[in-house]
Design an enzyme around this catalytic site. Structure first.
Site, mmCIF file in Angstrom:
data_model
loop_
_atom_site.group_PDB
_atom_site.id
_atom_site.type_symbol
_atom_site.label_atom_id
_atom_site.label_comp_id
_atom_site.label_asym_id
_atom_site.label_seq_id
_atom_site.Cartn_x
_atom_site.Cartn_y
_atom_site.Cartn_z
ATOM 1 N N LYS A 83 0.858 -1.193 0.000
ATOM 2 C CA LYS A 83 0.000 0.000 0.000
ATOM 3 C C LYS A 83 0.893 1.241 0.000
ATOM 4 C CE LYS A 83 -4.427 0.778 2.247
ATOM 5 N NZ LYS A 83 -5.107 0.725 3.536
HETATM 6 C C1 E4P Z 1 -8.455 1.119 3.793
HETATM 7 O O1 E4P Z 1 -7.665 0.814 2.946
HETATM 8 C C2 E4P Z 1 -8.404 2.406 4.501
HETATM 9 O O2 E4P Z 1 -7.197 2.529 5.134
HETATM 10 C C3 E4P Z 1 -9.562 2.530 5.431
HETATM 11 O O3 E4P Z 1 -10.734 2.086 4.765
HETATM 12 C C4 E4P Z 1 -9.732 3.914 5.992
HETATM 13 O O4 E4P Z 1 -10.938 3.983 6.692
HETATM 14 P P1 E4P Z 1 -11.276 5.162 7.735
HETATM 15 O O5 E4P Z 1 -11.469 6.424 6.956
HETATM 16 O O6 E4P Z 1 -12.534 4.718 8.406
HETATM 17 O O7 E4P Z 1 -10.108 5.241 8.657
#
Ligand code: E4P
Length: 217
Positions: A83
């Site tokens: 990522k």
């Molecule tokens: C996933 O890849 C993201 O990091 C995650 O969905 C972020 O979610 P949030 O905005 O609820 O922290």
């Protein structure tokens, strides 16, 4: 639409995987903090539980360090998706790491223009954050629709991974729009099954069944 589970809690992933509902997992530094676990250890455990892509996020912001961290994370298991944040260095790292045959999930996407760049950089997944746009009174679902349209216009293979999902409605709406994947927190994934009319209907059927005095087994 595939379901990824958005957590670094191994027990939750194991439980949802038993129901056949986990096509992959996404984590991020905040979820690692919440788990209280070491990133390399917990990610290895998750990869052993799930066959599909498991996203693990780099924490460096400079190109060389991002690439080095990405390679280190990819050593954990063959199903790691590295990522990377949606920055210039993140896009350059995306090009390098996908060129090595690795999966890359470009994260922190908040505009269609950013998503276009990620696709051009060869990203395996793009993660638009719906909930965080809703939080600032923008419509996160509009972003998913815009990206779907742009990717379809040009035949980009980058998968739209709808992220920052906060509700059952988000899940059904991104499915209607045509997101390839939704990464969903465990609580929202469990809530997908619930409906008050299902509960009420089942209660009635069980009460009537008891009055028949019959048994199937
Ligand atoms: C996933 O890849 C993201 O990091 C995650 O969905 C972020 O979610 P949030 O905005 O609820 O922290």
């Amino acid at each position: 639409m595939q379901f990824f589970v958005d957590t670094a809690e191994v027990a939750e992933i194991a439980e949802l995987a038993e129901a056949g509902l986990v096509d992959g997992v996404t984590t991020n530094p905040s979820l690692i903090l919440k788990s209280g676990r070491n990133i390399l250890e917990v990610t290895r455990e998750i990869c052993a539980l799930v066959d599909g892509p498991v996203s693990a996020e780099v924490t460096a912001v400079k190109l060389d360090e991002m690439v080095a961290e990405g390679r280190r994370l990819a050593e954990i298991a063959p199903n790691i998706a590295i990522k990377l944040p949606l920055t210039w260095d993140g896009l350059k790292a995306c090009r390098i790491l996908t060129g090595e045959g690795r999966m890359v999930n470009v994260t922190l996407c908040f505009s269609a223009a950013q998503a276009l760049l990620a696709a051009r950089a060869g990203a395996t997944f793009i993660s638009p954050f719906i909930g965080r746009l809703d939080d600032i009174n923008l419509d996160g679902l509009d972003l998913i629709a815009d990206i779907r349209r742009i990717y379809d216009n040009y035949g980009f293979q980058t998968k739209i991974l709808a992220a920052s999902i906060r509700s059952v409605n988000h899940v059904t709406e991104v499915a209607k729009i045509g997101a390839d994947v939704a990464t969903v927190p465990p609580g929202v994934l469990r809530a997908l099954v619930r409906h008050p009319l299902t509960d009420r209907g089942l209660e009635q059927f069980l009460a009537d069944w008891a009055r028949t005095g019959q048994r199937i087994l």
